[in-house]
Design an enzyme around this catalytic site. Sequence first.
Site, PDB file in Angstrom:
ATOM      1  N   ARG A   1     108.974  75.446  53.027  1.00  0.00           N
ATOM      2  CA  ARG A   1     109.773  74.377  53.618  1.00  0.00           C
ATOM      3  C   ARG A   1     108.903  73.350  54.310  1.00  0.00           C
ATOM      4  O   ARG A   1     108.021  73.698  55.088  1.00  0.00           O
ATOM      5  CB  ARG A   1     110.753  74.932  54.652  1.00  0.00           C
ATOM      6  N   CYS A   2     109.187  72.079  54.007  1.00  0.00           N
ATOM      7  CA  CYS A   2     108.442  71.002  54.635  1.00  0.00           C
ATOM      8  C   CYS A   2     109.417  70.037  55.289  1.00  0.00           C
ATOM      9  O   CYS A   2     110.555  69.921  54.858  1.00  0.00           O
ATOM     10  CB  CYS A   2     107.648  70.233  53.582  1.00  0.00           C
TER      11      CYS A   2
ATOM     12  N   GLU B   1     113.136  72.969  72.386  1.00  0.00           N
ATOM     13  CA  GLU B   1     111.817  73.177  71.784  1.00  0.00           C
ATOM     14  C   GLU B   1     110.797  72.152  72.254  1.00  0.00           C
ATOM     15  O   GLU B   1     109.621  72.304  71.949  1.00  0.00           O
ATOM     16  CB  GLU B   1     111.911  73.252  70.270  1.00  0.00           C
TER      17      GLU B   1
ATOM     18  N   GLU C   1     125.058  77.557  70.120  1.00  0.00           N
ATOM     19  CA  GLU C   1     124.969  78.738  69.271  1.00  0.00           C
ATOM     20  C   GLU C   1     125.085  79.999  70.116  1.00  0.00           C
ATOM     21  O   GLU C   1     124.400  80.159  71.111  1.00  0.00           O
ATOM     22  CB  GLU C   1     123.626  78.747  68.541  1.00  0.00           C
TER      23      GLU C   1
ATOM     24  N   GLU D   1     129.451  63.680  58.131  1.00  0.00           N
ATOM     25  CA  GLU D   1     128.018  63.336  58.010  1.00  0.00           C
ATOM     26  C   GLU D   1     127.491  63.257  56.574  1.00  0.00           C
ATOM     27  O   GLU D   1     126.301  63.467  56.338  1.00  0.00           O
ATOM     28  CB  GLU D   1     127.145  64.304  58.837  1.00  0.00           C
TER      29      GLU D   1
ATOM     30  N   HIS E   1     124.536  80.457  59.715  1.00  0.00           N
ATOM     31  CA  HIS E   1     123.309  80.738  58.968  1.00  0.00           C
ATOM     32  C   HIS E   1     123.536  81.802  57.913  1.00  0.00           C
ATOM     33  O   HIS E   1     122.690  82.033  57.067  1.00  0.00           O
ATOM     34  CB  HIS E   1     122.209  81.197  59.925  1.00  0.00           C
TER      35      HIS E   1
ATOM     36  N   ARG F   1     102.999  68.399  47.441  1.00  0.00           N
ATOM     37  CA  ARG F   1     103.688  69.662  47.733  1.00  0.00           C
ATOM     38  C   ARG F   1     103.602  70.638  46.556  1.00  0.00           C
ATOM     39  O   ARG F   1     104.538  71.366  46.250  1.00  0.00           O
ATOM     40  CB  ARG F   1     105.158  69.396  48.105  1.00  0.00           C
TER      41      ARG F   1
ATOM     42  N   ILE G   1     130.896  71.217  64.412  1.00  0.00           N
ATOM     43  CA  ILE G   1     129.710  70.640  65.045  1.00  0.00           C
ATOM     44  C   ILE G   1     129.303  69.311  64.415  1.00  0.00           C
ATOM     45  O   ILE G   1     128.448  68.601  64.931  1.00  0.00           O
ATOM     46  CB  ILE G   1     128.546  71.658  65.019  1.00  0.00           C
TER      47      ILE G   1
ATOM     48  N   LYS H   1     108.686  79.698  66.422  1.00  0.00           N
ATOM     49  CA  LYS H   1     107.810  78.532  66.491  1.00  0.00           C
ATOM     50  C   LYS H   1     106.383  78.907  66.894  1.00  0.00           C
ATOM     51  O   LYS H   1     106.173  79.708  67.798  1.00  0.00           O
ATOM     52  CB  LYS H   1     108.352  77.544  67.523  1.00  0.00           C
TER      53      LYS H   1
HETATM   54 ZN    ZN Z   1     123.004  73.138  65.823  1.00  0.00          ZN
END
Ligand code: ZN
Length: 763
Positions: free
Chosen positions: A519-520, A609, A669, A488, A698, A16, A435, A116
Amino acid sequence: MAKLHNLGFPRIGTNRELKFALESYWNNETTEAQLHRVADQRRQENLDAHQYLDFVQVGDFSLYDHVLDTSFLFGNIPQRATNKDSNVLSQYFRIARGRSPEDGCGCSINAGEMTKWFDTNYHYIVPEFTRNTEFSLNPATLLAQVKEARGQGFDVKPVILGPLTYLYLGKHLDDGEALSLLDKLLPCYLELFELLARTGVEWIQLDEPALVTELPAEWRIAFKYAYQVLRERRVKLLLTTYFGDLAANRDLVCQLPVDGIHIDAVRGRQDVYPLADALSKSQVLSVGIIDGRNVWKTDLNEALSFLAPLAKRKDQNLWIAPSCSLLHCPVDLDTENLLDPEIKSWLAFARQKLAELRVLGKALNEGAESVAAQLAENKRIIEKRALSARTNHAQVQQAVKNIQPSMYSRTSEYPDRIRQQQALLSLPLLPTTTIGSFPQTAEIRQARRAFRAGDMEQQSYQARIRDEIKFCIEQQETLGLDVLVHGEAERNDMVEYFGGLLDGICSTRFGWVQSYGSRCVKPPIIYGDVSRPAPMTVEWTRYAQSLTAKPVKGMLTGPVTILNWSFVRDDQPRAKTCQQIALAIRQEVLDLEASGSAIIQIDEAALREGLPLKNRDWAEYLDWAIQAFKLSASGVRDNTQIHTHMCYSEFNDIFNAIAKMDADVITIETSRSDMALLDAFDTFAYPNDIGPGVYDIHSPNIPDEEYMIKLIGAASKRIPVNRLWINPDCGLKTRRWSEVTPALGNMVSAARTLREKYSAEVA
Ligand code: ZN
């Protein structure tokens, strides 16, 4: 003689390198010259990897995104990037990220929208058009790269995004239409072709993946028109399609006046022979025989028997290549020193795929005997994989056979269930929840890293996570939320975490794939039959519940999301793999229920997606995906409440399918789009409980009470108040506590204010 070529290669580097170079440049730690030095090295490495091919592609490398590069190549640079006079690189990063190092802090502009790239997990920067958009050619970067590769003796094939796909991927900021810009755009392509011809380039790879989608009639007409215009050229065009079959566009493609066509022979194999029949003898047929979207070794013997008759027919006009750019594969399997050797023997990353291409080329051109040893070894491995006990887990297969139709649905219908759940939970009107994740502080990441590396004892790690859970529960109690979560802290990633605990799925150390810019992601690999050797989340959830009298939601990732964010085995239908994962999640759901969870959330963030590129395939996908979710969720008692969560606001087109999931509560969302999602409710009455997100996680902004009251008010016009929940758009793991605490405080106040207002009405 068949010729070998490639469509594109990962840019990011084995370790990377490009990612780190970009990030330190953005942080003002390095100069532009230093960034370019790393980029130059990366390109050189890629050239070296293509030594044995007949062509090397140039123009596939990018500092951020190849679609944004195309916008710059054709001078379609949004004005907000050029307002400040500055160099091109600064303008480029302003559109990519909203700011450039030379801007310093605090003066960002709107970054370009990201979306995407077809059905991959790569995201591109959406080109912006208006009626007044003009194009002008900026060929310097591309020409320099052509020169760089030619100077080393390579036969260079520049890669350019085709004019129709470029327009197709963009968005119009006014009421104009993309196709109206075609006549302004085409002269730039012709000018570029001429410049490339003058440098001695013979072939250009013109990527038109839009041709595997269901094109409206005017776009099909535009394809014919544009390629007629592009006839005036002195270079040869390889019209390149990938990610699917050509379906209804097959005849169109065959009629276009180009010198060759590349097709994806993994996903669109049925196109290969008809195309071979339709093309003239002098037209090149490029067959994308090696899967560029996956990590499995190619069955070389099978590929060879498929290709051999074609090679006879087309001779030097048969080219072979990966199905699409290798951008979507990790770079180099050789770096995986900790991978189980048996699993490793089944895999091929980008570098290994080029080596496979070379073996195939040699077999076609010099006879199979010339690579007899490689072919025999490949055969041995492919056979071993098919028979391996890891691939075939008898118990899992039996469990799948034992699935009864009744396992796909809950005992009672939603109205009955929700009454029983209410009786058990006694939640207030407009219940508040989150969430799942809470801020992941540097200390938490550090603890996870240390534990993984073996530098932290299991016991102290568990104690550390428990402390974090306790802290999260205390915060939520103080805030006055109604349904709590454990936070989490133990998860680095919602898919990788479960991938690490399920049998049949493994993680890699360095299997990074570019997601966008620097970003990976490191998708797990689903290599065999999937099962759950032991409970995965029960202890954490049970501990969280022990700390509070309020209900704590169990928190799981759903089968469709685990599937869609992994590399999936290619030896059985995806639907079948998904069903196995669903059974494993179902067991976890039942264990959570047995250990006292009254509410369990099964996230399906990636359900949408996974939709196929062609509408014709949607129903089939949605059918098995929804069934998999239901299989995972439906084993519980009526009074156990199942939540699901999705993070996208456009779901009007699959609303029906989402309703069929029959979750008791869905959180989704909405706030980012100012509740645009709710328009869907005008035509479709969603039957169960729903929590349209009221806090855009976000953004670092803290929404105030008034704003959230307004959003909930808008929602309540479409959805009965007694079926509404109040929650953020998504998980909070990327936010700081200093943002989350006040935002959730406002959210709880908004709920309380509205409860008073509505309780009269509902009673
Ligand atoms: Zn979400």
